[in-house]
Motif scaffolding. Structure first.
Motif, mmCIF file in Angstrom:
data_model
loop_
_atom_site.group_PDB
_atom_site.id
_atom_site.type_symbol
_atom_site.label_atom_id
_atom_site.label_comp_id
_atom_site.label_asym_id
_atom_site.label_seq_id
_atom_site.Cartn_x
_atom_site.Cartn_y
_atom_site.Cartn_z
ATOM 1 N N LEU A 34 4.618 -4.357 -11.197
ATOM 2 C CA LEU A 34 4.902 -3.390 -10.135
ATOM 3 C C LEU A 34 6.341 -2.922 -10.220
ATOM 4 O O LEU A 34 6.647 -1.756 -10.004
ATOM 5 N N LEU A 35 7.243 -3.850 -10.537
ATOM 6 C CA LEU A 35 8.657 -3.493 -10.542
ATOM 7 C C LEU A 35 9.055 -2.809 -11.840
ATOM 8 O O LEU A 35 9.797 -1.824 -11.833
ATOM 9 N N LEU A 36 8.571 -3.316 -12.968
ATOM 10 C CA LEU A 36 9.191 -2.941 -14.236
ATOM 11 C C LEU A 36 8.294 -2.198 -15.210
ATOM 12 O O LEU A 36 8.735 -1.888 -16.312
ATOM 13 N N ASN A 85 7.300 4.081 -16.343
ATOM 14 C CA ASN A 85 6.770 5.178 -15.519
ATOM 15 C C ASN A 85 6.451 4.777 -14.089
ATOM 16 O O ASN A 85 7.076 5.249 -13.162
ATOM 17 N N ARG A 86 5.458 3.896 -13.898
ATOM 18 C CA ARG A 86 5.039 3.589 -12.529
ATOM 19 C C ARG A 86 5.876 2.504 -11.880
ATOM 20 O O ARG A 86 5.720 2.242 -10.692
ATOM 21 N N GLY A 87 6.729 1.828 -12.646
ATOM 22 C CA GLY A 87 7.508 0.727 -12.094
ATOM 23 C C GLY A 87 8.370 1.177 -10.916
ATOM 24 O O GLY A 87 8.990 2.229 -10.948
ATOM 25 N N LEU A 88 8.382 0.361 -9.860
ATOM 26 C CA LEU A 88 9.141 0.730 -8.664
ATOM 27 C C LEU A 88 10.629 0.740 -8.944
ATOM 28 O O LEU A 88 11.370 1.549 -8.391
ATOM 29 N N ALA A 89 11.084 -0.167 -9.825
ATOM 30 C CA ALA A 89 12.522 -0.223 -10.113
ATOM 31 C C ALA A 89 12.984 1.090 -10.735
ATOM 32 O O ALA A 89 14.006 1.642 -10.332
ATOM 33 N N THR A 105 0.832 -1.200 0.000
ATOM 34 C CA THR A 105 0.000 0.000 0.000
ATOM 35 C C THR A 105 0.869 1.253 0.000
ATOM 36 O O THR A 105 0.547 2.243 -0.637
ATOM 37 N N ARG A 106 1.990 1.171 0.731
ATOM 38 C CA ARG A 106 2.861 2.354 0.839
ATOM 39 C C ARG A 106 3.510 2.724 -0.491
ATOM 40 O O ARG A 106 3.889 3.873 -0.679
ATOM 41 N N THR A 107 3.665 1.771 -1.408
ATOM 42 C CA THR A 107 4.241 2.131 -2.702
ATOM 43 C C THR A 107 3.290 3.011 -3.499
ATOM 44 O O THR A 107 3.666 3.568 -4.511
ATOM 45 N N LYS A 108 2.041 3.103 -3.046
ATOM 46 C CA LYS A 108 1.020 3.927 -3.702
ATOM 47 C C LYS A 108 0.710 3.448 -5.103
ATOM 48 O O LYS A 108 0.170 4.175 -5.921
ATOM 49 N N ARG A 109 1.075 2.224 -5.426
ATOM 50 C CA ARG A 109 0.749 1.709 -6.761
ATOM 51 C C ARG A 109 -0.598 1.010 -6.772
ATOM 52 O O ARG A 109 -1.243 0.904 -7.792
ATOM 53 N N VAL A 110 -1.030 0.493 -5.631
ATOM 54 C CA VAL A 110 -2.359 -0.118 -5.524
ATOM 55 C C VAL A 110 -2.996 0.351 -4.219
ATOM 56 O O VAL A 110 -2.299 0.749 -3.298
ATOM 57 N N ARG A 124 -3.022 -1.846 -14.382
ATOM 58 C CA ARG A 124 -3.065 -0.446 -13.950
ATOM 59 C C ARG A 124 -1.677 0.196 -13.980
ATOM 60 O O ARG A 124 -1.538 1.399 -14.179
ATOM 61 N N GLN A 125 -0.630 -0.625 -13.785
ATOM 62 C CA GLN A 125 0.726 -0.076 -13.734
ATOM 63 C C GLN A 125 1.220 0.373 -15.108
ATOM 64 O O GLN A 125 2.141 1.165 -15.214
ATOM 65 N N TRP A 126 0.622 -0.160 -16.151
ATOM 66 C CA TRP A 126 1.159 0.093 -17.484
ATOM 67 C C TRP A 126 0.530 1.281 -18.168
ATOM 68 O O TRP A 126 1.016 1.751 -19.190
ATOM 69 N N THR A 127 -0.601 1.756 -17.679
ATOM 70 C CA THR A 127 -1.303 2.795 -18.426
ATOM 71 C C THR A 127 -2.178 3.639 -17.521
ATOM 72 O O THR A 127 -2.509 3.238 -16.405
ATOM 73 N N ASP A 128 -2.545 4.817 -18.011
ATOM 74 C CA ASP A 128 -3.485 5.671 -17.297
ATOM 75 C C ASP A 128 -4.809 5.776 -18.049
ATOM 76 O O ASP A 128 -5.647 6.599 -17.721
ATOM 77 N N ARG A 129 -4.963 4.995 -19.107
ATOM 78 C CA ARG A 129 -6.207 5.071 -19.885
ATOM 79 C C ARG A 129 -7.045 3.827 -19.630
ATOM 80 O O ARG A 129 -6.529 2.707 -19.640
#
Lengths: 369, 378
Positions: free
Chosen positions: B276-278, B281-285, A80-85, B224-229
């Motif tokens: 989530l990682l890759l 834009n939104r990827g954590l890495a 949750t803290r990553t704010k991605r979900v 959701r991580q790959w796009t905003d549309r």
């Protein structure tokens, strides 16, 4: 009642109370679904612990499973803290993944031993009395009972010791933080308790039904009380009633005890939902109907008062005029006039409605307000 | 078995082809519907619906005595739908919050389902075997008929979604605005939830009651991580769902004693982790790398600035300053040696003696420019 029957009911009651106590805080903190997540993901801990220890009765197994529960909570928070979900999605991602790992581990490598997924998920209380605790050659009762009694004691001690802190952190986390009680510590303490309880109870009632016992009795009690202390007491009592009645229903129909206990919690919730004083559906409907009649009566009196002694009063205060002026159906108008007459607020002169002194007083009061 | 062999088996083996087809379709349908559930903050509703479906399956069997997948699915859908309505009415009519209502309905329905299942097991008609596959799913039991059912129901769901696309989009992102425009928000809400119920129910035989919710959440959360549309998200989510479904179904049919549901869920979780990682834009890495790059640049500029301050306190240009002084001035932020090396490569500093550093004339100029820039920045 035979001895095993009494033992089963004792274990079930201990499970119910152990679950209801932390459950109260879960529903107040809007974390009810965390019990679902924890009760599922402890399966991994049980599986891994079993492969390491090779003994299903070991207390270390409880420890490793409880650790997995806490791990679940921290993983959800991390995600949750990553704010991605969002948090709900994070819960929905973490526990199925952990649970899947547990199921695969068990069905792949533990198929031959007494550890199968159905048992974990569904529990089998009926077998609990067969597993005896023998000390120095003396049979002193079923193991499950001692385990659950221990967990119940732990939960009671935790809640008694940190009652003030839990209450404060639950209702005003900001204030609790400002006063120096760490909401994070309270949170993790509670989650540890929930995990331990879930682990202890899974053996008896299975993981999904832990959720029923954690959420349903507190939610039921929540409908009838406004005090935290009475919420805890009432949900424990409701839990015990559900457990015992669930056992007898299961006994009569020869079906799953755990499932029947969960169904009873649902029955009690629905009954309370319908019949609770003040907040129940029935009393809400009745109150609304009563208020509707009272409000209509007041409108009638104000209308009569406004036209009393003025020209056209014969027309305005005529029974048949109410439909036009107040937009009432003739039936409804008749009912309201009748009610007002019985109350002594108006009297009738043919079809003309006259205010009594009491009715005039009520109308005046209503208009001032 | 290598990957080519695997693909070959897939096309050669009839059962496997059925299974893969069924899993792919339910993955698509759930990925598509899941996008809306996740965006509407109803990620866990899927968990409630799938658990609530269990008594419906048992009741449908008890009432009709039929084990055809359509009958059972109708029962499941009815129960899932009732469960959802119950959650809504508990939230609307009592002060019990959404999460409690969800957990309550989920666990109570599931418990009732267990009661019914154990009751069925004790019936003299011993044809009930196979109902418990709905707990964890068994892709291997998918028949041609079942796959056809999935295809038809899934097709209907997706068709509805396309027809009401604009309305659903509006209701999901701004229900108040939709209401003010005169759209029947509540009816659309119920319709969308009904579609979600159907999507979940068609997956129960393959993935199982317990884990079906992950099929709703995971592909959508990954997409959701790959796009905003929304359009792209729904499409990507459908693809991810199909990938997870096929992958999980194939792995679990390739070896014995691997239940399908959990395998599919782990495949979906892997897709989520990867995204989530890759994801761009939104990827954590990427975020981590960006942060590292920024930090290094700031460290380098700070060392340059420190040398500038030292140089202005000494008349003679090119006077060397020990690296220890620079370390002290960096307040333990580190990276001094690395920064010096970078600056040296750019020709901004030079090593005047062992462990002693000074600005070069271009370094002096660059540092002066930077310090003016810092002063101007508020």
């Amino acid at each position: 009642m035979t001895a095993p029957q009494i033992e089963i009911q004792l274990i079930a009651s201990a499970v119910a109370v152990s679950c209801a106590l932390p459950g109260c805080f879960l529903i107040l903190r809007r974390m009810a679904m965390m019990s679902d997540a924890i009760s599922h993901s402890i399966l991994v801990g049980i599986a891994v612990g079993f492969f390491l220890i090779r003994d299903l009765a070991s207390p270390l197994l409880v420890l490793s499973a409880a650790l997995t529960g806490v791990l679940t909570v921290s993983l959800v928070e991390l995600l949750t803290r990553t704010k991605r979900v969002r948090e709900d999605a994070a819960i929905g991602l973490i526990f199925p993944a952990l649970f899947s790992i547990g199921v695969i581990l068990i069905s792949r490598y533990a198929g031959d031993v007494h550890l199968d997924v159905d048992a974990v998920l569904l529990g089998e209380l009926a077998f609990a009395p067969f597993n005896r605790l023998v000390v120095l050659g003396v049979d002193i009762g079923p193991k499950g009972l001692y385990l659950m009694a221990g967990i119940l004691l732990l939960n009671l001690l935790f809640i008694l010791a940190f009652y003030k802190e839990l209450k404060l952190a639950t209702f005003d986390a900001g204030l609790a933080g400002a006063l120096g009680f760490s909401p994070v510590a309270i949170h993790y303490g509670l989650m540890t308790i929930v995990s331990i309880t879930a682990v202890g109870a899974f053996d008896a009632v299975g993981s999904v039904l832990v959720v029923a016992l954690m959420i349903a009795p507190p939610a039921t009690a929540y409908l009838i009380t406004d005090r935290l202390s009475s919420l805890l007491a009432a949900s424990s009592l409701i839990g015990v009633i559900c457990a015992v009645s669930g056992y007898w229903v299961a006994h009569a129909l020869d079906v799953s005890i755990a499932g029947s206990m969960a169904s009873m919690t649902g029955v009690f919730f629905v009954a309370t939902f319908l019949a609770a004083p003040d907040r129940g559906l029935v009393s809400i409907v009745l109150r609304r109907a009563r208020q509707r009649v009272e409000f209509a009566q007041t409108m009638l009196l104000v209308h009569l008062y406004n036209h009393e002694g003025l020209p056209g009063v014969e027309r305005e205060n005529h029974m048949d005029h109410l439909g036009e002026h107040l937009r009432w159906e003739p039936d409804f108008a008749g009912r309201i006039v009748g009610a007002a007459e019985r109350k002594g607020s108006i009297s009738r002169d043919g079809a003309l409605l006259l205010l009594t002194e009491r009715g005039r007083e009520t109308a005046r009061q209503a208009m001032v307000m | 078995m290598g990957i080519p062999g695997f693909v070959q088996t897939l096309f050669a083996d009839y059962t496997l082809r059925q299974v893969a087809l069924g899993a792919a379709m339910l993955g698509i349908v759930n990925g598509v519907l899941g996008s809306f559930a996740v965006l509407r903050k109803q990620s866990l509703l899927g968990d409630g619906i799938s658990h609530a479906a269990l008594p419906g399956i048992a009741l449908a069997f008890l009432l009709t005595g039929s084990k055809s997948s359509l009958t059972l699915l109708l029962g499941a859908a009815a129960a899932g739908w009732v469960g959802t309505l119950l959650i809504m009415s508990i939230v609307n009519h009592t002060r019990v919050k959404y999460d409690s209502a969800l957990g309550l309905v989920l666990s109570v329905f599931f418990g009732f389902g267990l009661v019914l299942l154990t009751y069925i097991q004790k019936l003299p008609v011993a044809t009930q075997a196979g109902l418990d596959k709905f707990l964890f799913g068994q892709a291997a039991t998918l028949l041609r008929k079942d796959v056809a059912t999935i295809a038809v129901l899934g097709g209907i769901v997706v068709a509805f979604l396309l027809v009401f696309w604009k309305e659903f989009k509006l209701v999901s992102f701004d229900p108040d605005f939709a209401f003010s425009l005169g759209y029947p928000v509540r009816a659309l809400d119920v319709l969308l939830t009904t579609l979600l119920v159907i999507a979940i129910v068609i997956g129960l035989q393959t993935v199982g009651v317990v884990l079906m919710s992950a099929m709703v959440v995971a592909p959508a959360a990954a997409a959701r991580q790959w796009t905003d549309r929304l359009g792209v998200m729904v499409a990507v989510s459908g693809i991810f769902g199909a990938l997870a479904g096929v992958g999980g179904a194939l792995v679990s049919s390739s070896a014995s004693r691997i239940p399908t549901g959990p395998t599919i869920v782990l495949c979906a979780s892997a897709v989520v982790l990867f995204s989530l990682l890759l994801a761009p834009n939104r990827g954590l890495a990427w975020g981590y790398f960006r942060e590292q790059i920024n930090r290094r640049q700031l460290q380098t500029e700070a060392v340059l600035g420190d040398l500038y301050i030292l140089a202005r306190q000494h008349r003679e240009a090119g006077h060397g300053h020990p690296v220890e002084v620079l370390r002290t001035m960096a307040h333990g932020h580190g990276g001094v040696d690395r920064s010096l090396k970078v600056l040296q490569e750019r020709g901004l500093v030079e090593e005047t003696g062992p462990g002693e550093w000074a600005l070069t004339p271009p370094g002096m100029e660059e540092a002066g420019r930077l310090s003016r820039q810092w002063r101007e920045t508020p």
